[in-house]
Each structure stands twice: as structure tokens, then as C-alpha cells.
Motif scaffolding. Structure first.
Motif, PDB file in Angstrom:
ATOM      1  N   VAL A 177      -6.035  -1.829   1.744  1.00  0.00           N
ATOM      2  CA  VAL A 177      -7.455  -1.490   1.849  1.00  0.00           C
ATOM      3  C   VAL A 177      -8.030  -2.263   3.029  1.00  0.00           C
ATOM      4  N   VAL A 178      -8.649  -1.546   3.977  1.00  0.00           N
ATOM      5  CA  VAL A 178      -9.210  -2.247   5.140  1.00  0.00           C
ATOM      6  C   VAL A 178     -10.730  -2.327   5.080  1.00  0.00           C
ATOM      7  N   GLY A 179     -11.347  -1.587   4.169  1.00  0.00           N
ATOM      8  CA  GLY A 179     -12.799  -1.677   4.057  1.00  0.00           C
ATOM      9  C   GLY A 179     -13.270  -0.991   2.797  1.00  0.00           C
ATOM     10  N   LYS A 180     -14.374  -1.488   2.259  1.00  0.00           N
ATOM     11  CA  LYS A 180     -14.933  -0.867   1.055  1.00  0.00           C
ATOM     12  C   LYS A 180     -16.393  -0.528   1.304  1.00  0.00           C
ATOM     13  N   ARG A 181     -16.748   0.732   1.162  1.00  0.00           N
ATOM     14  CA  ARG A 181     -18.144   1.194   1.249  1.00  0.00           C
ATOM     15  C   ARG A 181     -18.373   2.072   0.043  1.00  0.00           C
ATOM     16  N   HIS A 182     -19.097   3.212   0.284  1.00  0.00           N
ATOM     17  CA  HIS A 182     -19.181   4.206  -0.785  1.00  0.00           C
ATOM     18  C   HIS A 182     -17.817   4.866  -0.951  1.00  0.00           C
ATOM     19  N   CYS A 183     -16.973   4.759   0.095  1.00  0.00           N
ATOM     20  CA  CYS A 183     -15.590   5.203   0.007  1.00  0.00           C
ATOM     21  C   CYS A 183     -14.709   4.009   0.365  1.00  0.00           C
ATOM     22  N   LEU A 184     -13.433   4.143   0.051  1.00  0.00           N
ATOM     23  CA  LEU A 184     -12.497   3.113   0.494  1.00  0.00           C
ATOM     24  C   LEU A 184     -11.920   3.513   1.840  1.00  0.00           C
ATOM     25  N   LEU A 185     -11.724   2.558   2.719  1.00  0.00           N
ATOM     26  CA  LEU A 185     -10.971   2.804   3.942  1.00  0.00           C
ATOM     27  C   LEU A 185      -9.593   2.191   3.749  1.00  0.00           C
ATOM     28  N   VAL A 186      -8.585   3.031   3.859  1.00  0.00           N
ATOM     29  CA  VAL A 186      -7.233   2.593   3.528  1.00  0.00           C
ATOM     30  C   VAL A 186      -6.317   2.808   4.724  1.00  0.00           C
ATOM     31  N   ASP A 187      -5.421   1.836   4.952  1.00  0.00           N
ATOM     32  CA  ASP A 187      -4.411   2.000   5.986  1.00  0.00           C
ATOM     33  C   ASP A 187      -3.121   2.466   5.321  1.00  0.00           C
ATOM     34  N   VAL A 188      -2.640   3.625   5.774  1.00  0.00           N
ATOM     35  CA  VAL A 188      -1.365   4.150   5.263  1.00  0.00           C
ATOM     36  C   VAL A 188      -0.459   4.358   6.460  1.00  0.00           C
ATOM     37  N   SER A 189       0.521   3.539   6.610  1.00  0.00           N
ATOM     38  CA  SER A 189       1.442   3.525   7.757  1.00  0.00           C
ATOM     39  C   SER A 189       0.740   3.864   9.073  1.00  0.00           C
ATOM     40  N   GLY A 190      -0.281   3.104   9.377  1.00  0.00           N
ATOM     41  CA  GLY A 190      -0.955   3.243  10.672  1.00  0.00           C
ATOM     42  C   GLY A 190      -2.057   4.276  10.709  1.00  0.00           C
ATOM     43  N   THR A 191      -2.213   5.063   9.654  1.00  0.00           N
ATOM     44  CA  THR A 191      -3.283   6.063   9.608  1.00  0.00           C
ATOM     45  C   THR A 191      -4.439   5.513   8.773  1.00  0.00           C
ATOM     46  N   ARG A 192      -5.666   5.787   9.240  1.00  0.00           N
ATOM     47  CA  ARG A 192      -6.829   5.394   8.453  1.00  0.00           C
ATOM     48  C   ARG A 192      -7.264   6.568   7.577  1.00  0.00           C
ATOM     49  N   LEU A 193      -7.339   6.314   6.264  1.00  0.00           N
ATOM     50  CA  LEU A 193      -7.843   7.343   5.367  1.00  0.00           C
ATOM     51  C   LEU A 193      -9.132   6.876   4.729  1.00  0.00           C
ATOM     52  N   ALA A 194     -10.094   7.793   4.570  1.00  0.00           N
ATOM     53  CA  ALA A 194     -11.280   7.513   3.777  1.00  0.00           C
ATOM     54  C   ALA A 194     -11.070   8.173   2.421  1.00  0.00           C
ATOM     55  N   LEU A 195     -11.099   7.375   1.376  1.00  0.00           N
ATOM     56  CA  LEU A 195     -10.865   7.900   0.031  1.00  0.00           C
ATOM     57  C   LEU A 195     -12.113   7.697  -0.809  1.00  0.00           C
ATOM     58  N   GLY A 196     -12.554   8.753  -1.477  1.00  0.00           N
ATOM     59  CA  GLY A 196     -13.674   8.627  -2.396  1.00  0.00           C
ATOM     60  C   GLY A 196     -13.312   7.665  -3.522  1.00  0.00           C
ATOM     61  N   ALA A 197     -14.330   6.980  -4.041  1.00  0.00           N
ATOM     62  CA  ALA A 197     -14.069   5.984  -5.087  1.00  0.00           C
ATOM     63  C   ALA A 197     -13.425   6.628  -6.308  1.00  0.00           C
ATOM     64  N   ASP A 198     -13.843   7.866  -6.615  1.00  0.00           N
ATOM     65  CA  ASP A 198     -13.270   8.553  -7.778  1.00  0.00           C
ATOM     66  C   ASP A 198     -11.770   8.771  -7.610  1.00  0.00           C
ATOM     67  N   LEU A 199     -11.374   9.056  -6.376  1.00  0.00           N
ATOM     68  CA  LEU A 199      -9.961   9.291  -6.087  1.00  0.00           C
ATOM     69  C   LEU A 199      -9.187   7.971  -6.136  1.00  0.00           C
ATOM     70  N   ALA A 200      -9.779   6.927  -5.560  1.00  0.00           N
ATOM     71  CA  ALA A 200      -9.115   5.633  -5.495  1.00  0.00           C
ATOM     72  C   ALA A 200      -8.955   5.025  -6.887  1.00  0.00           C
ATOM     73  N   GLU A 201      -9.810   5.451  -7.797  1.00  0.00           N
ATOM     74  CA  GLU A 201      -9.732   4.989  -9.183  1.00  0.00           C
ATOM     75  C   GLU A 201      -8.420   5.431  -9.837  1.00  0.00           C
ATOM     76  N   GLY A 202      -7.952   6.620  -9.454  1.00  0.00           N
ATOM     77  CA  GLY A 202      -6.756   7.184 -10.080  1.00  0.00           C
ATOM     78  C   GLY A 202      -5.446   6.759  -9.424  1.00  0.00           C
ATOM     79  N   ILE A 203      -5.545   5.927  -8.383  1.00  0.00           N
ATOM     80  CA  ILE A 203      -4.326   5.473  -7.710  1.00  0.00           C
ATOM     81  C   ILE A 203      -4.015   4.052  -8.167  1.00  0.00           C
ATOM     82  N   THR A 204      -2.851   3.889  -8.788  1.00  0.00           N
ATOM     83  CA  THR A 204      -2.467   2.555  -9.279  1.00  0.00           C
ATOM     84  C   THR A 204      -1.547   1.897  -8.261  1.00  0.00           C
ATOM     85  N   VAL A 205      -1.806   0.646  -7.951  1.00  0.00           N
ATOM     86  CA  VAL A 205      -0.974  -0.059  -6.980  1.00  0.00           C
ATOM     87  C   VAL A 205      -0.504  -1.398  -7.551  1.00  0.00           C
TER      88      VAL A 205
END
Lengths: 712, 89
Positions: free
Chosen positions: B53-81
Motif C-alpha cells: 500500500v503506497v497511500g490511503k485516501r477514499h481509495c487505496l493506492l497499491v503498488d503491484v509489481s511496479g503498477t499503481r492501482l487505485a482500489l476502492g475501500a470496499d474492494l480492498a476490504e475483501g483482499i486478505t494479505v
């Protein structure tokens, strides 16, 4: 159906058919533009609003190549309509019989790992594949070295490094397409765990019996494990759902999770390929994109940058276009006069000047706005900012059931609904896109400005309210706000009724920033303009001529001793349009209007600003003399001696224009963008009807409430 | 893909939303709508992938192998790490 046969070879007479596919943000469209230049045809895939762009080029030896730009896809998993179309075309199941001879997969060299996921799926379809390793220069800048010969060896297809934005690698790529067409198609390069292989075997056999070749059957079997919907291109295979469930059960029985199999297998193989082919300089350093994002996505700075950019776009579309529009109008006017000069006074001359040339003018006058808006959209998209804008606006737009991407089209609507509706193409979800199209015309466009200006200047006194703001300015602002609030409310309503559906969760790639390619920008602006002229332009021109005929016939004997303007008034009053105005007078009377306003409203269907010139004609003062028209309107009385226009009626009329869809160009564009044909007409009909009902209701409410409160 | 010695340590997982900003984590499970799951996997966010996770706003900013993804909080809730940064602390 040719799906079972091996790859086709182009015959001597037909061009080589190449389908281009790739992840979004890989420079796929830039590469497509670099290959084909302006030789492109834009249409829609059958039955859907997904854009179909086909281009062509010729090799130096005369061989022809037809290129189809498939929608950007992250995978063939058919999660979006775009991806579904891509898969259908590649399997020749889209009903257009455009089976590609070669598939060109555009891969972003900076994000090879993720891009190879789609590439590995495409490589199993039994079609020859060429990979363009695009943005090769950026990868080098980021310290990524790719061993191309080793990559070719690992994937088993030709790989050509390219920099599409600078045209590098295009010629070798063209040659590689012809070479690949002669090569045997690639096949799967990894093996599944034996227990998975065994579990899938019955499903693969079933798909093969359904007409798929071995490779595609294996690809589909693995892909379908993660998909649960019925899919059109496989609908002809009986009992597929049962076979699929059996395969899933078998996989669960050996302790695996069906949904994960495809990604685990493919990324497992990709990981090995990456190890053999890619060297990376010490990672973890902050990239330029990160530094830009630190500002652009900053809690406070982000919205400020966004507002500044939007202000610039708005200002450009609003005011930069104006001189060009004036110039176009002047040229058309001059040409019309030139052509009409040798013609005798009469209907033919009137048709040429007021029908054809006025019609052509009303079409061409939109071009500067369309060109400017799409140049900006192109820059914002290619640079990578558009994704950030969608990210920032998502929070607000989500409340009314729209996606962050709906914001730009709605903002463009302030300038003109026509380019605004065309800009909705960036919205992926069909329901969200339609809902946006439905409300874009509620944003007060620049064509309403002359109507507001005339009525405000005539009837609203310039009472000072605040420093820098008087009652006139406040009224203008109120009209803009009214439209905006209504647009958001109506969007929410549509998303809860006709266009119901969950707002798709935010899931957006924020691509690395890069400089836009001027050539690609030019091609896309040119394409938009052409599309508008061809599709909307013809409708507008036809309607202009119809409206001219309605205003001209039946002819009436005018008193030649009257001044010209008065002759026009007399003619108009007795024309079909005038008759229509009289006919709808009972309907508009509750709003405080007489037949003259009725005629002006009907005539303004051509374009809202026509309201002003029609009023000018009816009151016999000409359209050019604003002061005379204002004076005339203030003095106009009804039969009983009361003033025909009161400030209240004027405000009611403005409210009417805030909501009413008095613009045939918008209707023509909605028909096209909502899917064309019957579907397009249906949505355009809904749009026109709801906006008219809203306009009438709101105007009536304004006048009635105003009277109840004691305003005249 | 798992961190060394992870077997000896108590397995500690959490939703991606609660993962610390700046620290790496391994995706353990994805639970969300099917088309979103497909999309996430195609974007490189699959079970076993490394994310941070590289940033938290109303969405999460996530780094996935060099790509930046913006993930809605509802979506990030369902991803277990399984966070990796915590093992050291």
C-alpha cells in the motif's frame, strides 16, 4: 464456422487481417495510429456501443494490410463488454467474419509481467502472434533490460521492440506481421499440475466437440474456471454449465481452488520467463510519476490542480473556440451570399441561403469546440492524468451512482452537449455511460447563453447584491447551478430506475506519466471531427432544411408596402411553423407565453440560439439589433393591454431553457452514441421527453409560485 | 512467494485496507465479485502476488509489481494479505 480449422492464410487478393490487442495504457492506440495514419474507419461492434476502429496500410511492395484495433483489455476473461468483444473477434464469434490472420499483442516493456498474462492467453488461440514490446525506451530509462532473443525463445513468437510515440520499430514490426503469418501458431508453454490437467480433461473434450480447436478449448477451460456468467460466444455448446461444474468439483476434490488456477499457472510461468529475460536495476527508488503524484494526488493540492486544469479546459472550449466559430460563420455566410447572388429572389434563393447554407453553418460551427475538447481529452488521457482525475472525482460522482470518469463529459456539457456526449466513450460501464449521456444536456451549454443574455438584459434589473455581483449576474449563475444540480439529481434517479445497477467498485490503473504523441493526438482529433460530420452532421443538415420548409410554406401574400422585417413576420405567422405556434398556444399559456414565444421555442429546436433570431424576426426588428429587440419586448402588450412579458415570465422562460432539450444536434449525437438504430432512438426519445416534461413543469412551477408570492 | 521461516511464525493475515502503508505484503485470498476478481488477477493482483500500500485516501493506492492501482475501500476490504513487514518487528 472456421474455428476448427488451422490458421488461415490471406489469399492473393485479400489483405492480411491483423487484430491489435493489448492492456490499456500500453500505447496500443498510438501504435495503431503509427501503423495506419489517417486511413481509419470508425464504427461500432454489432449490437453494442463498443467502438470498432479499422485501419489499413500498404507495404512498399503493394501488399495490403487491414488492421482492427480491439478494445484495451487486461485479459481475455471477458469481465467487461470490451474484453468480451476482443475474445469474440479473436475466436471469430462476433458475427462479422473478420477472422484475423495474425494477432498483434502490444506489451508494455515497463510492465512486462502483467502484460504477459494477456499475451499468454492470446498465444493459445491457435492464431499466429506477434508481440510489440512497446515503450522500450521508457523501460531502459527505468533500468529495465530485456533480453529480446531470450524472450522470443521463451514465448515462441516474434517479439519486436517499438517506441510507437516516436515511430521507432514500426517498419520491422510490419515485416514481422507477414513473417508470422507463415509461421505455425504458438501454443501453451506451461503445463498444469497433473491432477488439474486430469480434472479439466472432460471439459476440454466437451469444448472440442462444441467446435473449438485444441488450443482454444484448453484456454477456455482454464479461463472459465474463474467465470460464472453465461457467455454468448459459447452459448451454442450444450450442457457447458454442467461440464464446468463437474470440472470445478473435481478440482476442489483434489484440494485446489478453481478460481485461482488460471492466474497461478500463468503467473507461475511468467515468473520463470521474467527471471530468464529481465534484469532490473535496484528497485524501490521513487519514480518521476511518484513525485508528480505526490502533488497531483495530494489531499489539498490534488483538487487544486484538478480545478485549474478543468478551468483551463472549460475556458478553452468556451472562449478559444469562439473566434474560430465566428470565422466559420462568416465564411459560410459569405459563401452563401456568393452562391445566392446570381439566383433570382424567391424560394430557391431562400432555400440556398436560409436552408442549406444555414444548415451547413449550424453543423460546422460545432467543429472548433469538438476539436479543442478532444485535443484536451487526448492530452489528458495520453499523459496519464485522466486516470488521476477519475480517481479524484470518483468520491463525488459515486454519490449519484456515476463513475469518476463521468465528470469530464459533464463538464464539457457546459460548453456544448455534443462533444460532451461524445466524450462519454471513456466510461467502461454501459449503464453508467447511458446515465451520463442522459444528463449531459442539462448542463447549461454555450448556446443557451444568448437566450439567458437577452432575457436577463431585458427584464432583470442590475441591482447590486455583493461587491462584483449584481442581480443579473446572480440570475445567470442561478441558471447554471439549476442545470448542474438537476443533472446530478436526474443521474441518481436514472441509476435507481431505468439504468439500475451497482456502481462498479473503484479499480483503476494509474499509469506512469508520459508525453503525449502529437501524431496520435492529431489522428484522434481528426477522427472525432470526421465522425461528427458524417453521423450527426447529416441529420442536422436534413432537419435544418425541414425547419426552413416549415417556416416558409405555405406561402402567404404579404403586403409589399411593409418593411422587410414585417413581411417576414407576416409570412412566419402564416407558415406551417406559425400554425404550429398557434396550435401549441393553449399548451404554453399556463406558462404565460403567447403564440409568438411558442413559435420561437419550436424554431429553436434547430439550435437554442435560434430563439433570439426568431424573436427578432417575429417582432420585426432583425436579429442583429439587440437593443431594439429588448425595447420592443418591454413594450409588447397583450390584447387586454397588460404587458406580454413580465420579469416573472422571463425567468420562467429561462428556467424552461435550462431544462428543455431544444437542440437537434444533441438528439442526433445521442441517437448515435446510445447505440444507434432503434436503441439509439429509444434513448434519445426518453431524453427529449423527460427534459421537456422537466422544463414545462419547472417553468410552470416558477410562474405559479411567483404569482402566488405576489410577483407579476 | 512466502516469506522465509513463515511456517514457524504465527500466521497473521489482515484485510489489505488494514495493511501498513509502505510495507510489503503477500496476497492470501481475494473475495469480491467475480468480474472484479478476474480483473484484479489480470492486473497482477493474484493470490501469491506481492503488493504494498503506497497511500490511503477514499481509495487505496497499491503498488503491484511496479503498477499503481487505485482500489476502492470496499474492494480492498475483501483482499486478505499476509504482511511481511511485521515479521521483523
Amino acid at each position: 464456422m472456421t474455428a476448427t480449422a488451422g490458421p488461415e492464410r490471406p489469399t492473393a487478393t485479400e489483405p492480411l487481417r491483423v487484430a491489435i490487442i493489448g492492456n490499456p495504457n500500453t500505447g496500443k492506440t498510438t501504435l495503431f495510429n503509427a501503423l495506419t495514419g489517417l486511413r481509419q474507419r470508425v464504427g461500432n461492434f454489432a449490437g453494442v456501443t463498443v467502438e470498432r476502429v479499422e485501419g489499413a496500410f500498404r507495404m512498399p511492395d503493394g501488399r495490403r494490410v487491414a488492421v482492427l484495433d480491439l478494445p484495451g483489455s487486461y485479459s481475455l476473461s471477458a469481465g467487461s463488454p470490451d474484453e468480451r468483444i476482443a475474445l469474440e473477434v479473436l475466436l471469430d464469434r462476433d458475427g462479422q467474419h473478420w477472422r484475423p490472420h495474425v494477432v498483434l499483442v502490444v506489451v508494455d516493456a515497463c510492465h512486462l509481467e502483467r502484460n504477459l498474462f494477456l499475451a499468454s492467453q492470446v498465444c493459445e488461440l491457435g492464431l499466429p502472434v506477434v508481440i510489440a514490446l512497446n515503450q522500450f525506451d521508457m523501460a531502459a530509462e527505468q533500468g529495465i533490460t530485456i533480453d529480446v532473443p531470450e524472450l522470443i525463445h521463451a514465448i515462441g513468437v516474434p517479439v519486436v521492440p517499438t517506441v510507437a510515440s516516436r515511430g521507432e520499430g514500426i517498419e520491422p514490426l510490419k515485416k514481422a506481421l507477414f513473417t508470422a503469418a507463415e509461421l505455425p501458431p504458438p501454443a501453451r508453454r506451461f503445463t498444469l499440475p497433473p491432477e488439474i490437467e486430469a480434472s479439466l480433461a472432460p471439459l476440454v473434450t466437451h469444448l472440442e466437440r462444441g467446435g473449438l480447436a485444441r488450443g482454444p478449448a484448453e484456454m477456455e477451460a482454464l479461463r472459465l474456471l474463474g467465470v460464472r456468467r453465461g457467455e454468448k460466444h459459447l452459448a451454442h455448446i450444450p450442457d457447458l454449465a454442467r461440464e464446468l461444474d463437474a470440472a470445478r468439483d473435481a478440482i476442489r476434490a483434489v484440494g485446489h481452488t478453481p478460481e485461482r488456477e488460471e492466474s497461478e499457472a500463468r503467473y507461475g510461468w511468467i515468473g520463470e520467463v521474467m527471471q530468464r529475460t529481465v534484469r532490473r536495476r535496484a528497485a524501490g527508488t521513487e519514480t518521476t510519476s511518484d513525485r508528480v503524484d505526490a502533488v497531483v494526488l495530494h489531499r489539498l493540492g490534488g483538487p487544486l490542480v484538478f480545478l485549474a486544469i478543468m478551468a483551463l479546459v472549460f475556458q478553452a472550449v468556451f472562449s478559444w473556440a469562439a473566434p474560430m466559430q465566428d470565422a466559420i460563420e462568416a465564411v459560410i455566410h459569405w459563401l452563401g451570399a456568393l452562391v445566392a447572388a446570381p439566383l433570382p429572389e424567391g424560394d430557391l434563393k431562400s432555400l440556398v441561403v436560409d436552408g442549406v447554407f444555414a444548415g451547413v453553418g449550424s453543423v460546422l460551427v460545432f467543429l472548433p469546440q469538438i476539436a479543442i475538447l478532444f485535443a484536451f481529452i487526448g492530452v489528458l488521457e495520453q499523459s496519464g492524468y485522466m486516470a488521476r482525475a477519475a480517481f479524484l472525482m470518483d468520491r463525488v460522482m459515486r454519490r449519484v451512482g456515476l463513475h469518476g470518469k463521468s465528470f469530464i463529459p459533464m463538464l464539457s456539457g457546459y460548453a456544448c452537449a455534443v462533444p460532451g456526449i461524445m466524450a462519454t466513450r471513456t466510461i467502461d460501464d454501459q449503464q453508467e455511460r447511458l446515465a451520463t449521456i442522459m444528463v449531459v444536456p442539462l448542463m447549461s451549454c454555450s448556446a443557451r447563453l444568448p437566450v439567458y443574455t437577452l432575457l436577463i438584459a431585458t427584464f432583470v434589473p442590475a441591482l447590486p447584491l455583493l461587491p462584483g455581483l449584481d442581480l443579473q449576474g446572480a440570475t445567470m449563475l442561478a441558471m447554471y447551478l439549476l442545470g448542474t444540480v438537476a443533472a446530478l439529481a436526474v443521474a441518481a434517479l436514472f441509476r435507481k430506475t431505468l439504468l439500475r445497477g451497482p456502481v462498479r467498485p473503484m479499480l483503476l490503473e494509474l499509469p506512469a506519466y508520459r508525453w503525449p504523441s502529437p501524431q496520435s493526438l492529431w489522428v484522434s482529433v481528426w477522427q472525432r471531427c470526421l465522425l461528427f460530420l458524417r453521423r450527426a452532421g447529416t441529420v442536422i443538415l436534413a432537419l435544418s432544411i425541414v425547419l426552413w420548409a416549415l417556416a416558409t410554406y405555405p406561402k402567404t401574400a404579404v403586403d409589399p408596402s411593409l418593411p422587410v422585417e414585417a413581411q417576414h413576420e407576416q409570412q412566419l405567422a402564416h407558415s406551417a411553423l406559425g400554425g404550429f405556434g398557434h396550435a401549441i398556444e393553449p399548451a404554453v399559456r399556463p406558462l404565460g407565453y403567447d403564440w409568438k414565444i411558442g413559435v420561437s421555442i419550436v424554431a429553436s429546436f434547430a439550435a437554442r440560439e435560434v430563439f433570439v433570431s426568431t424573436m427578432g424576426t417575429i417582432y420585426g426588428v432583425g436579429a442583429e439589433d439587440d437593443a431594439a429587440l429588448q425595447d420592443r419586448l418591454r413594450r409588447e402588450t397583450r390584447a387586454d393591454g397588460a404587458p406580454a412579458y413580465t420579469p416573472l415570465v422571463a425567468v420562467g422562460l429561462m428556467v424552461f431553457y435550462v431544462f428543455a432539450l431544444m437542440c437537434m444536434s444533441t438528439i442526433a449525437v445521442t441517437i448515435r452514441e446510445a447505440g444507434g438504430g432503434r436503441l439509439g432512438w429509444k434513448w434519445a426519445g426518453i431524453q427529449f421527453a423527460y427534459m421537456l416534461a422537466l422544463a414545462y413543469g419547472a417553468a410552470w412551477l416558477t410562474v405559479t409560485a411567483g404569482r402566488a408570492l405576489g410577483f407579476a | 512467494m512466502t516469506a522465509p521461516n513463515s511456517r514457524e511464525l504465527p500466521v497473521c493475515t489482515c484485510p489489505l485496507v488494514d495493511s501498513e502503508t509502505g510495507s510489503a505484503a503477500t496476497v492470501v485470498a481475494i473475495e469480491c465479485g467475480e468480474s472484479e476478481a478476474c480483473r484484479l488477477r489480470a492486473l497482477g493482483l493474484y493470490e501469491g502476488a506481492q503488493v504494498s500500500v503506497v497511500g490511503k485516501r477514499h481509495c487505496l493506492l497499491v503498488d503491484v509489481s511496479g503498477t499503481r492501482l487505485a482500489l476502492g475501500a470496499d474492494l480492498a476490504e475483501g483482499i486478505t494479505v499476509r504482511p511481511q513487514g511485521r515479521i521483523a518487528s
